[in-house]
Design a protein around this motif. Structure first.
Motif, PDB file in Angstrom:
ATOM      1  N   ALA A 189       0.835  -1.142  -0.077  1.00  0.00           N
ATOM      2  CA  ALA A 189       0.108   0.071  -0.049  1.00  0.00           C
ATOM      3  C   ALA A 189       0.806   1.445  -0.020  1.00  0.00           C
ATOM      4  O   ALA A 189       1.792   1.324   0.813  1.00  0.00           O
ATOM      5  CB  ALA A 189      -0.973  -0.080   1.161  1.00  0.00           C
ATOM      6  N   GLN A 190       0.654   2.215  -1.009  1.00  0.00           N
ATOM      7  CA  GLN A 190       1.340   3.266  -1.107  1.00  0.00           C
ATOM      8  C   GLN A 190       0.978   4.377   0.221  1.00  0.00           C
ATOM      9  O   GLN A 190      -0.179   4.807   0.217  1.00  0.00           O
ATOM     10  CB  GLN A 190       1.349   3.943  -2.192  1.00  0.00           C
ATOM     11  N   VAL A 191       2.010   4.812   0.772  1.00  0.00           N
ATOM     12  CA  VAL A 191       1.548   5.651   1.924  1.00  0.00           C
ATOM     13  C   VAL A 191       1.326   7.015   1.386  1.00  0.00           C
ATOM     14  O   VAL A 191       1.805   7.506   0.550  1.00  0.00           O
ATOM     15  CB  VAL A 191       2.849   5.794   2.917  1.00  0.00           C
ATOM     16  N   VAL A 192       0.185   7.559   1.741  1.00  0.00           N
ATOM     17  CA  VAL A 192      -0.160   8.859   1.703  1.00  0.00           C
ATOM     18  C   VAL A 192       0.897   9.798   2.267  1.00  0.00           C
ATOM     19  O   VAL A 192       0.956   9.906   3.576  1.00  0.00           O
ATOM     20  CB  VAL A 192      -1.533   9.252   2.116  1.00  0.00           C
ATOM     21  N   VAL A 194      -8.158   5.700   7.906  1.00  0.00           N
ATOM     22  CA  VAL A 194      -6.956   6.238   8.383  1.00  0.00           C
ATOM     23  C   VAL A 194      -6.393   7.225   7.705  1.00  0.00           C
ATOM     24  O   VAL A 194      -5.508   8.042   8.335  1.00  0.00           O
ATOM     25  CB  VAL A 194      -5.909   4.937   8.516  1.00  0.00           C
ATOM     26  N   GLY A 195      -6.580   7.035   6.402  1.00  0.00           N
ATOM     27  CA  GLY A 195      -5.912   8.162   5.418  1.00  0.00           C
ATOM     28  C   GLY A 195      -4.365   7.841   5.230  1.00  0.00           C
ATOM     29  O   GLY A 195      -3.938   8.892   4.869  1.00  0.00           O
ATOM     30  N   SER A 196      -4.001   6.696   5.422  1.00  0.00           N
ATOM     31  CA  SER A 196      -2.604   6.453   5.288  1.00  0.00           C
ATOM     32  C   SER A 196      -2.355   5.510   3.681  1.00  0.00           C
ATOM     33  O   SER A 196      -1.108   5.737   3.279  1.00  0.00           O
ATOM     34  CB  SER A 196      -2.060   5.352   6.027  1.00  0.00           C
ATOM     35  N   CYS A 197      -3.531   5.373   3.201  1.00  0.00           N
ATOM     36  CA  CYS A 197      -3.438   5.176   1.904  1.00  0.00           C
ATOM     37  C   CYS A 197      -4.676   5.253   1.243  1.00  0.00           C
ATOM     38  O   CYS A 197      -5.637   5.198   1.787  1.00  0.00           O
ATOM     39  CB  CYS A 197      -3.030   3.430   1.568  1.00  0.00           C
ATOM     40  N   GLY A 228      11.539   5.358  -4.853  1.00  0.00           N
ATOM     41  CA  GLY A 228      11.670   5.938  -3.384  1.00  0.00           C
ATOM     42  C   GLY A 228      10.530   6.003  -2.675  1.00  0.00           C
ATOM     43  O   GLY A 228      10.447   6.532  -1.401  1.00  0.00           O
ATOM     44  N   VAL A 229       9.365   6.062  -3.308  1.00  0.00           N
ATOM     45  CA  VAL A 229       8.137   6.161  -2.616  1.00  0.00           C
ATOM     46  C   VAL A 229       7.636   5.048  -1.673  1.00  0.00           C
ATOM     47  O   VAL A 229       8.178   4.225  -1.918  1.00  0.00           O
ATOM     48  CB  VAL A 229       6.848   6.134  -3.676  1.00  0.00           C
ATOM     49  N   ALA A 230       6.895   5.558  -0.575  1.00  0.00           N
ATOM     50  CA  ALA A 230       6.936   4.893   0.835  1.00  0.00           C
ATOM     51  C   ALA A 230       5.790   3.784   0.262  1.00  0.00           C
ATOM     52  O   ALA A 230       4.688   4.020  -0.124  1.00  0.00           O
ATOM     53  CB  ALA A 230       6.733   5.553   1.755  1.00  0.00           C
ATOM     54  N   LEU A 231       6.109   2.492   0.761  1.00  0.00           N
ATOM     55  CA  LEU A 231       5.008   1.616   0.706  1.00  0.00           C
ATOM     56  C   LEU A 231       4.890   0.839   2.004  1.00  0.00           C
ATOM     57  O   LEU A 231       5.976   0.831   2.667  1.00  0.00           O
ATOM     58  CB  LEU A 231       5.358   0.354  -0.207  1.00  0.00           C
ATOM     59  N   MET A 232       3.895   0.383   2.391  1.00  0.00           N
ATOM     60  CA  MET A 232       3.714  -0.406   3.568  1.00  0.00           C
ATOM     61  C   MET A 232       3.291  -1.601   3.004  1.00  0.00           C
ATOM     62  O   MET A 232       2.512  -2.039   2.198  1.00  0.00           O
ATOM     63  CB  MET A 232       2.408   0.243   4.314  1.00  0.00           C
ATOM     64  N   GLU A 233       4.255  -2.520   3.501  1.00  0.00           N
ATOM     65  CA  GLU A 233       3.880  -4.073   2.813  1.00  0.00           C
ATOM     66  C   GLU A 233       2.937  -4.653   4.394  1.00  0.00           C
ATOM     67  O   GLU A 233       3.568  -4.841   5.269  1.00  0.00           O
ATOM     68  CB  GLU A 233       5.113  -4.981   2.771  1.00  0.00           C
ATOM     69  N   ILE A 234       1.697  -5.091   3.856  1.00  0.00           N
ATOM     70  CA  ILE A 234       1.011  -5.701   5.009  1.00  0.00           C
ATOM     71  C   ILE A 234       0.778  -7.325   4.970  1.00  0.00           C
ATOM     72  O   ILE A 234       0.156  -7.633   3.669  1.00  0.00           O
ATOM     73  CB  ILE A 234      -0.587  -4.720   5.085  1.00  0.00           C
ATOM     74  N   VAL A 235       1.298  -8.023   5.487  1.00  0.00           N
ATOM     75  CA  VAL A 235       1.378  -9.320   5.377  1.00  0.00           C
ATOM     76  C   VAL A 235       0.619 -10.065   6.284  1.00  0.00           C
ATOM     77  O   VAL A 235       0.462 -10.148   7.320  1.00  0.00           O
ATOM     78  CB  VAL A 235       2.915  -9.739   5.783  1.00  0.00           C
ATOM     79  N   SER A 236      -0.556 -10.536   5.438  1.00  0.00           N
ATOM     80  CA  SER A 236      -1.366 -11.380   6.413  1.00  0.00           C
ATOM     81  C   SER A 236      -1.079 -12.897   6.706  1.00  0.00           C
ATOM     82  O   SER A 236       0.178 -13.229   6.191  1.00  0.00           O
ATOM     83  CB  SER A 236      -2.877 -11.467   5.514  1.00  0.00           C
TER      84      SER A 236
END
Lengths: 492, 488
Positions: free
Chosen positions: B24-27, B194-197, B162-170
């Protein structure tokens, strides 16, 4: 050596401020010395116009009464520092012709302090070497010669070999160096000058081509301890663009200089008395101990039990970091690109094969190996643990002393090609320098005297974290007592 | 709740096991380790700093806002926030990766275990299932290669580099395409709350690596494959369906599933091998020596927590507590914009139950028809509240309200103004209604006879005629009452 080029930074500064000579006269004298010294191969790029421009600005500033700390002082800059508009190649073919659009923080700080730039200084490729022989521009030749009459070409040490040779030969009053595992201190010792590696994080690494990020530190090299203090004060400082930069004010090291060591305890690590080191090295070390006692210090024996593991630890961590740091030299965006290949992978292989020299390839391969699946824990993780133990050794030692005195290098300068066939012998040059690098501590080499061959030997001071002042003060105490005035006889 | 999704094989039933790694690309206005901007769709290589291009001597500096967003996301997933984490380098060569390594977090991620609650059936509150979150780490995105710009060369665009990503691993907790779909939609909703992505899968700001294996129901886990970079909920579900079928067929034909990385081709709806385990890169992960460990202090953690909005589940429960049906509550909270719009409607004084019905039926219908979304709805929550208020106080009948709403959509005028100007107010004046009824009954004496003879269906006819004569403005309840009184 003209009168001006034999002066120290402090002397030049004083004379310039007093109006004894203009900044332009200083710059012209050094520009001429740089040209006359080309046979030493100390400079990879000469920038006389930049030195003159800064000098004219300094002369104007003096007329306007707006002097800066280094106004009127021209310096040499190691080729590892990015300098805007001037080739910055880290001594490597892979960056041949690379002109950054940006200026490293340290060289920018020096320029902001009024200094001019004489040119870029030769170095081992990507700072990997202890003799300046791995440079893509060829080796630097030390201005020093043995007194045996054979005039064998000697190394100025490395990786800051061009820097050391330039100061020793009067091709610059002061220079920048970088030190990852001794690259300021060992060449300073080999060429009879002073050089300090400050605490890791004192000088911003922004704009300095990375070799091993957790070890790389910039520092000054000059004729005297005072000159080192003057330069370091201008170079250091917090930089938000370097996440490892220390957010601390820069101490007034110059004003704080004092060779009175009363109340200080100097530790002598027993593990640094190693087999195979020439007697003259140990003799100069013993002499250093006496000088520090004379300055009022108390001398105590200390133990740094993990010293013998420092070199192997260094030669795992530094190549590991380097193998990753050098991945960006891939021919895609800048620097060398080999064409006429079919695939992207072929382009990488061709470019990096052609662009990197043998020592860089060796270290990239070592680093890749120690980070590989199945070897990572045995090498890299183990080395990180030993590094922690080495840091702890110093922390424990500093509970009982304020400073540590050792020799800088296990030998005087050696001849070109004497050690190129044996990498391990070459790596052993840094046996005394590497532990302080692994621990991130401030450390300095000052000249102690000449050996029986007429070559300089250095004494090495290691201080507590952030205690550059203590290191400089002890260096000054040795400098005053050693009376080291020997200069290489001009033959170039 | 246990899934009953099964793949029917020749040798019996098979169960599918699914885990998702969502990128998920971080806002954030700036990239993870450089000050460069992150706008989508900019001209190639215009959002690139010296750091992003990996120029010699350039260094990464963590962007606090990206870290903050990842921490807030972790909190919204009820996850452990690690006070101490570290960045590692993942080393490999590719033309879209200027540094020759990606800065990621393998050994010490920023966020540890958490969970997401999904509803397997939106209308059944008891159909809940918890999907475990193993970790969230932050990492850099790569650039983009462009192969269509030159006949023999590929170009590279480093805007995304270099764009920030969150990798959310289930955890591998999903056992059907539908569960994976529900998980993705829920995760997307939470990120957007949350507005994070921004959750925009078409623009690539959310994409999933889909891990699929099959096994006999309740049996040992099978070998999994990983299908990379799937960029819609529908495609994720298709990948699971296809991949499970492929694996079952393979096993039943005597083959073995190879642990490998696959790619999904949406045009052909197939997955194919990208690289096998033998060709897997040795990424030589090690701690990034350019960066210090990331240490979070309590003040930072508290600020992150305090900044969290009400999350979808809480909001849904609150709505249900107001008397809104579970289905409506679920629909109204699925998208953060809808939920915000509805909350504004409630704040403007609308009655919850009536408002929910109106939004789900009338407003959504109108938006659908107009091809608009709630964000560009032509009616504001305040205007809608006024309209609903006019219905509640009897000023407007349901059908009049529909008329007024249509006019509001056309003109943007307020309901009260429309009612006043166009005289659309409902009449409850019995005298006027009685007079009209009398006219209608007199004009239709034959039908009155039939009605009285037992043809009661004609009642509706009389109502319709009366309403027509009143131009739709009569209070329908009143018309019914008066008609009944006169006819019986």
């Amino acid at each position: 050596m003209s009168e001006l080029t034999s002066k120290t930074i402090a002397e030049l500064r004083e004379g310039f401020r007093a109006g004894d000579h203009s900044a332009r006269e200083i710059a012209e004298a050094f520009n001429a010395a740089v040209v006359a010294g080309r046979s030493l191969n100390a400079y990879t790029v000469e920038t006389p116009e930049l030195a003159l421009a800064a000098a004219d600005a300094a002369d104007a500033a003096r007329a306007a009464g707006e002097l800066k700390p280094l106004s009127g002082i021209p310096l040499g800059i190691k080729d590892l520092f990015a300098t805007e508009g001037t080739d910055s190649t880290a001594g490597s073919n892979i960056l041949k012709g690379f002109k950054p659009t940006y200026e490293s923080r340290v060289s920018a700080n020096l320029k902001a302090a009024g200094a001019g730039m004489l040119g870029k200084l030769n170095m081992d490729e990507f700072a990997m070497g202890s003799s300046n022989e791995t440079s893509a521009y060829g080796p630097v030749i030390s201005p020093w010669r043995r007194n045996d009459g054979w005039n064998a070409a000697l190394t100025p040490g490395g990786s800051s070999g061009g820097s050391a040779a330039a100061v020793a030969a009067g091709l610059a009053p002061g220079v920048t160096g970088t030190d990852t595992g001794g690259s300021i201190r060992q060449p300073a010792a080999f060429t009879g000058i002073s050089g300090i590696k400050p605490t890791y994080g004192r000088c911003s690494r922004w704009g300095i081509v990375s070799f091993a990020s957790s070890l790389d530190q910039a520092g000054p090299m000059a004729r005297t301890v005072l000159d080192c203090a003057i330069m370091l004060e201008a170079m250091a400082g917090f930089d938000p663009r370097d996440a490892t930069s220390l957010n601390l004010p820069v101490p007034q090291w110059e004003a704080g200089l004092s060779s009175d060591l009363r109340g200080k305890k100097v530790g002598i690590p027993k593990e640094y008395r190693i087999d195979g080191v020439p007697a003259e090295i140990n003799a100069i070390w013993d002499q250093g101990i006496e000088w520090l006692k004379d300055a009022g210090a108390e001398v105590v024996e200390i133990s740094l039990p993990h010293t013998k593991y420092a070199l192997p630890t260094y030669y795992i961590i530094a190549p590991a970091e380097a193998s990753s740091n050098l991945a960006r030299y891939d021919g895609v965006r800048y620097g060398l690109r080999e064409t006429g290949v079919k695939t992207l992978d072929d382009m990488y292989a061709a470019t990096r094969s052609a662009g990197f020299g043998a020592e860089v390839k060796r270290r990239v391969m070592i680093g890749t190996y120690v980070l590989s699946a199945g070897y990572y824990d045995a090498y890299f993780t183990k080395a990180q643990k030993v590094r922690t133990l080495i840091k702890r050794d110093f922390a424990q030692a500093f509970a009982g002393c304020d400073l540590i005195l050792t020799p800088t290098a296990p030998s005087a300068a050696f001849g070109l090609q004497e050690k190129t066939a044996d990498p391990i012998a070459m790596y052993l040059n840094d046996v005394f320098a590497v532990p302080a690098s692994l621990a991130g501590l401030p450390a300095m080499s000052v000249p102690g005297g000449l050996d029986s061959q007429g070559l300089p030997l250095g004494l090495h001071l290691i201080g507590r974290e952030l205690d550059e002042q203590g290191v400089l003060n002890a260096g000054l105490a040795i400098e005053e007592r050693a009376g080291f005035t020997a200069r290489p006889e001009k033959w170039w | 709740m246990v899934s009953d999704y099964r793949i029917k094989g020749a040798t019996g039933d098979w169960e599918v096991v699914v885990g998702l790694e969502v990128h998920a690309q971080v806002v954030s206005d700036a990239k993870l380790f450089s000050g460069a901007a992150t706008a989508f769709g900019a001209e190639p290589n215009t959002q690139v700093s010296l750091v992003d291009a990996a120029m010699p001597g350039m260094l990464p500096v963590p962007n606090c806002e990206c870290i903050r967003q990842a921490v807030r996301t972790g909190m919204a997933l009820d996850a452990v926030i690690n006070r101490w984490s570290r960045f590692d380098r993942k080393n490999y060569f590719y033309a879209d990766l200027p540094q020759g390594y990606q800065i990621s977090q393998l050994y010490h991620p920023l966020v540890g275990p958490g969970e997401v609650e999904i509803l397997l059936d939106e209308k059944d509150e008891n159909s809940v299932k918890q999907i475990g979150i193993e970790r969230i780490h932050v990492e850099q995105d790569a650039g983009k290669l462009m192969h269509d710009q030159h006949p023999t060369m590929s170009y590279v665009d480093l805007n995304r580099s270099g764009v920030a990503l969150m990798e959310i691993v289930s955890r591998p907790d999903m056992s059907s395409p539908a569960e994976a779909g529900a998980y993705l939609r829920k995760l997307r909703a939470i990120l957007r709350y949350v507005g994070s992505c921004d959750g925009n899968m078409e623009e690539g700001s959310m994409r999933a690596d889909v891990n699929v294996s099959v096994r006999r129901p309740g049996g040992e886990l099978g070998t999994r494959t990983e299908t990379k970079n799937v960029n819609s909920v529908r495609f994720v579900m298709a990948v699971i369906e296809h991949e499970a079928r492929r694996q079952v067929d393979l096993i039943e034909e005597g083959g073995e599933v190879a642990q490998e990385t696959r790619l999904y081709d949406p045009d052909k709806n197939v997955t194919r091998t990208l690289r096998s385990k033998e060709d897997a890169h040795d990424y030589r992960y090690f701690p990034d020596p350019d960066l210090l460990p990331l240490e979070l202090d309590e003040a930072f953690i508290e600020e992150c927590r305090a900044s969290l909005p009400e999350l979808p589940d809480d909001k849904r429960k609150r709505f249900e507590g107001l008397g809104i049906t579970p289905y409506n509550a679920s629909v109204l909270t699925a998208e953060v914009e809808t939920a915000r719009w509805f909350d504004a409607l409630l704040d403007a004084g609308a009655e919850a139950r009536q408002a929910a019905n109106w939004v789900v039926a009338e407003l959504f219908g109108a938006l659908n028809r107009l091809g608009k979304t709630i964000v560009d709805a032509p009616v504001s929550p305040q205007q809608a509240a006024e309209l609903l208020g006019l219905v509640a106080d009897g000023t407007l009948s349901g059908s009049l309200a529909k008329q007024v709403f249509e006019i509001m959509l056309d003109t943007g005028d307020d309901a009260g103004k429309i009612v006043d100007e166009r005289g659309l107010k409902q009449t409850s004046d019995t005298g006027e209604i009685d007079a009209k009824i009398d006219e209608i009954l007199a004009a239709n004496a034959d039908k009155v006879e039939q009605y009285k003879a037992g043809k009661e269906a004609l009642f509706g006819f009389f109502v319709g005629q009366t309403m027509k004569a009143m131009a739709g403005k009569a209070n329908p309840q009143m018309v019914n009452e008066r008609l009944r009184a006169k006819l019986n």
